[in-house]
Design a protein around this motif. Structure first.
Motif, mmCIF file in Angstrom:
data_model
loop_
_atom_site.group_PDB
_atom_site.id
_atom_site.type_symbol
_atom_site.label_atom_id
_atom_site.label_comp_id
_atom_site.label_asym_id
_atom_site.label_seq_id
_atom_site.Cartn_x
_atom_site.Cartn_y
_atom_site.Cartn_z
ATOM 1 N N VAL A 70 0.850 -1.196 0.000
ATOM 2 C CA VAL A 70 0.000 0.000 0.000
ATOM 3 C C VAL A 70 0.887 1.247 0.000
ATOM 4 O O VAL A 70 0.692 2.173 -0.783
ATOM 5 N N LYS A 71 1.903 1.239 0.868
ATOM 6 C CA LYS A 71 2.782 2.417 0.940
ATOM 7 C C LYS A 71 3.585 2.601 -0.345
ATOM 8 O O LYS A 71 3.895 3.719 -0.742
ATOM 9 N N ALA A 72 3.925 1.469 -1.002
ATOM 10 C CA ALA A 72 4.662 1.548 -2.273
ATOM 11 C C ALA A 72 3.725 1.904 -3.428
ATOM 12 O O ALA A 72 4.181 2.189 -4.534
ATOM 13 N N ASN A 73 2.418 1.839 -3.132
ATOM 14 C CA ASN A 73 1.391 2.135 -4.132
ATOM 15 C C ASN A 73 1.462 1.186 -5.336
ATOM 16 O O ASN A 73 1.349 1.609 -6.481
ATOM 17 N N ILE A 74 1.683 -0.079 -5.034
ATOM 18 C CA ILE A 74 1.643 -1.071 -6.113
ATOM 19 C C ILE A 74 0.786 -2.265 -5.679
ATOM 20 O O ILE A 74 0.537 -2.465 -4.483
ATOM 21 N N ASP A 75 0.363 -3.045 -6.662
ATOM 22 C CA ASP A 75 -0.452 -4.221 -6.401
ATOM 23 C C ASP A 75 0.474 -5.428 -6.192
ATOM 24 O O ASP A 75 1.581 -5.457 -6.735
ATOM 25 N N ALA A 76 -0.006 -6.420 -5.427
ATOM 26 C CA ALA A 76 0.796 -7.634 -5.191
ATOM 27 C C ALA A 76 1.168 -8.310 -6.514
ATOM 28 O O ALA A 76 2.203 -8.976 -6.608
ATOM 29 N N LYS A 77 0.346 -8.116 -7.547
ATOM 30 C CA LYS A 77 0.626 -8.766 -8.843
ATOM 31 C C LYS A 77 1.854 -8.154 -9.529
ATOM 32 O O LYS A 77 2.376 -8.722 -10.483
ATOM 33 N N GLU A 78 2.304 -7.011 -9.049
ATOM 34 C CA GLU A 78 3.506 -6.404 -9.641
ATOM 35 C C GLU A 78 4.803 -6.992 -9.074
ATOM 36 O O GLU A 78 5.883 -6.748 -9.618
ATOM 37 N N LEU A 79 4.690 -7.753 -7.992
ATOM 38 C CA LEU A 79 5.905 -8.396 -7.452
ATOM 39 C C LEU A 79 6.322 -9.512 -8.389
ATOM 40 O O LEU A 79 5.480 -10.288 -8.854
ATOM 41 N N ASP A 80 7.630 -9.605 -8.668
ATOM 42 C CA ASP A 80 8.050 -10.750 -9.480
ATOM 43 C C ASP A 80 8.960 -11.714 -8.723
ATOM 44 O O ASP A 80 9.459 -12.685 -9.293
ATOM 45 N N LEU A 81 9.126 -11.484 -7.426
ATOM 46 C CA LEU A 81 9.842 -12.435 -6.562
ATOM 47 C C LEU A 81 9.510 -12.079 -5.116
ATOM 48 O O LEU A 81 9.374 -10.892 -4.786
ATOM 49 N N LEU A 82 9.378 -13.089 -4.275
ATOM 50 C CA LEU A 82 9.077 -12.851 -2.865
ATOM 51 C C LEU A 82 10.043 -13.654 -1.998
ATOM 52 O O LEU A 82 10.121 -14.878 -2.118
ATOM 53 N N LEU A 83 10.793 -12.940 -1.162
ATOM 54 C CA LEU A 83 11.788 -13.596 -0.306
ATOM 55 C C LEU A 83 11.452 -13.307 1.154
ATOM 56 O O LEU A 83 11.216 -12.150 1.517
ATOM 57 N N VAL A 84 11.440 -14.345 1.978
ATOM 58 C CA VAL A 84 11.135 -14.158 3.397
ATOM 59 C C VAL A 84 12.287 -14.682 4.244
ATOM 60 O O VAL A 84 12.668 -15.852 4.138
ATOM 61 N N ALA A 85 12.823 -13.822 5.076
ATOM 62 C CA ALA A 85 13.830 -14.239 6.049
ATOM 63 C C ALA A 85 13.088 -14.684 7.302
ATOM 64 O O ALA A 85 12.339 -13.900 7.892
ATOM 65 N N THR A 86 13.275 -15.940 7.679
ATOM 66 C CA THR A 86 12.633 -16.434 8.902
ATOM 67 C C THR A 86 13.347 -17.681 9.391
ATOM 68 O O THR A 86 13.959 -18.414 8.598
ATOM 69 N N MET A 87 13.274 -17.925 10.693
ATOM 70 C CA MET A 87 13.744 -19.208 11.230
ATOM 71 C C MET A 87 12.611 -19.879 12.006
ATOM 72 O O MET A 87 12.813 -20.876 12.680
ATOM 73 N N THR A 88 11.408 -19.297 11.889
ATOM 74 C CA THR A 88 10.261 -19.864 12.612
ATOM 75 C C THR A 88 9.092 -20.061 11.655
ATOM 76 O O THR A 88 7.981 -19.559 11.878
ATOM 77 N N CYS A 89 9.383 -20.793 10.580
ATOM 78 C CA CYS A 89 8.367 -21.170 9.601
ATOM 79 C C CYS A 89 7.187 -21.834 10.326
ATOM 80 O O CYS A 89 7.397 -22.557 11.300
ATOM 81 N N ASP A 90 5.954 -21.594 9.874
ATOM 82 C CA ASP A 90 4.764 -22.166 10.520
ATOM 83 C C ASP A 90 4.919 -23.683 10.669
ATOM 84 O O ASP A 90 4.592 -24.273 11.687
ATOM 85 N N SER A 91 5.391 -24.333 9.585
ATOM 86 C CA SER A 91 5.642 -25.777 9.589
ATOM 87 C C SER A 91 6.771 -26.000 8.578
ATOM 88 O O SER A 91 7.088 -25.087 7.803
ATOM 89 N N PRO A 92 7.396 -27.199 8.566
ATOM 90 C CA PRO A 92 8.561 -27.365 7.666
ATOM 91 C C PRO A 92 8.251 -27.014 6.210
ATOM 92 O O PRO A 92 9.108 -26.489 5.498
ATOM 93 N N THR A 93 7.063 -27.303 5.737
ATOM 94 C CA THR A 93 6.662 -26.856 4.416
ATOM 95 C C THR A 93 5.142 -26.718 4.412
ATOM 96 O O THR A 93 4.482 -27.468 5.138
#
Ligand code: COA
Length: 334
Positions: A70-93
């Motif tokens: 919202v702050k970037a004023n773009i739609d999620a469909k404009e993302l062409d890659l999504l990277l998440v840094a985490t060590m507490t994934c909800d489940s292994p996959t």
């Protein structure tokens, strides 16, 4: 644009659980005191996700990225890659990234998690910058999200770690820019698995290092040698600042903001003293959130941007250290 691509941060946001875990609450759960915690760490309170009711890392990550878009004023469909840094994934996959992409309605873009513990977000924005500069991606969503409190023992056995950690997420949207001077100008990624024994979460008996005694109560809970991690953090923090400044050919006073992982205010003070960094150039918000693992750096960044403190043309150095052991820096031209 090959070779001439800059990278701009076009949106940032944070999302924190409502639940609060104050020092007073910890006093009820274990033998500790508000005074001890504040003096040793600078922390007053933290947030705690309601895991039992489904408030997992992917939920925090999704909300943080939704606000950043919202702050970037773009739609999620404009993302062409999504990277998440985490060590507490909800489940292994599935990965948190796949869940976030689904929840936000992204196209069938690449989505993956990166685990470098508290250094995770720092590693991940450095990778994202390189992916954009390669010319393969235009707009990348990067999130740091963790619900570490699910791995904390809130009794006297776990009090060393219990006082430090909180839950939270921060997100940024990166986009290719015509100005090639924008984006990462120097970075360092370090890891030393020999230090893993100082900060780990065992899943079974085999996960205990030889020098640690197996204890069933420790399974699935953060095990930390506070003093060893403290020494590592103070030393490596200073070393990595020095080597990054040298690589970039600049001095500490040419950096406008040091956006640092919030682990302990005394660790941050040691870096400020060593390099003569004035308070206004190194934001400390640990008193409100504790150590939010991969969420920590993007939360600080969002706070600085929301307050109008980071301006175009400024230099910002991201700095982190964490389990692994991992540590590193990422110096950006805004
Ligand atoms: N409340 C009260 N007393 C506590 C306590 C707590 N929560 N935790 C430990 N103590 C006690 C210890 O038992 C010890 O008592 P003793 O002297 O009678 O044996 C005393 O306080 C000092 O313990 P110590 O472990 O030496 O404290 P410290 O000054 O090193 O502070 C940390 C402990 C955890 C705050 C500090 O080591 C630290 O912040 N380390 C870095 C951890 C970190 O950053 N981890 C995340 C990395 S990303």
């Amino acid at each position: 644009m090959g070779g001439q691509i800059g990278v701009e941060i076009i949106g940032t946001a944070m999302h924190l659980p409502e639940g609060k875990l104050t020092n007073q609450k910890l006093e009820e759960l274990m033998t500790t005191s508000d005074e001890w915690i504040v003096k040793r760490t600078g922390i007053n309170t933290r947030r705690q996700a309601d895991i039992a009711n489904g408030e997992t890392a992917s939920v925090l990550a999704t909300e943080a990225m939704r606000k950043a878009l919202v702050k970037a004023n773009i739609d999620a469909k404009e993302l062409d890659l999504l990277l998440v840094a985490t060590m507490t994934c909800d489940s292994p996959t599935p990965s948190v990234a796949c869940v976030v992409a689904r929840e936000l309605g992204c196209n069938d873009i690449g989505a993956m998690d990166i685990n470098a513990a508290c250094s995770g977000f720092l590693y991940t924005i450095s990778i994202a910058d390189a992916m954009i500069k390669s010319g393969s991606y235009k707009t990348i969503g990067v999130i740091g999200a963790d619900t570490i409190t699910r791995h904390i023992d809130y009794s006297d056995y776990g009090r060393g770690a219990a006082i430090l950690f909180g839950d939270g997420a921060g997100a940024v949207v990166l986009q290719a820019n015509e100005d090639p001077s924008k984006g990462m100008i120097a970075h360092k990624m370090h890891a030393d698995g020999n230090g893993a024994k100082h900060l780990f979460i065992p899943s079974c008996q085999l996960d205990f290092p030889p020098e640690a005694e197996f204890d069933e109560r420790k399974l699935d809970k953060v095990q930390m040698n506070g003093q060893a991690v403290f020494k590592f953090a103070v030393t490596k923090f200073q070393e990595v600042i020095a080597e990054t400044l040298e690589d970039a050919g600049i001095s500490a006073d040419e950096v406008d903001h040091f956006v640092c992982h919030q682990a302990n205010s005394r660790i941050l003070d040691s870096a400020r003293d060593r390099f003569g960094i004035p308070e206004e150039k190194l934001l400390v918000n640990i008193h409100k959130y504790g150590n939010t693992v991969a969420g920590s750096i993007p939360i600080v960044l969002d706070e600085l941007i929301e307050d109008g403190k980071i301006k175009p043309g400024q230099k910002v150095m991201f700095l982190a250290f964490g389990a692994g052991l991992t540590w590193g820096s990422s110096l950006w031209q805004f």
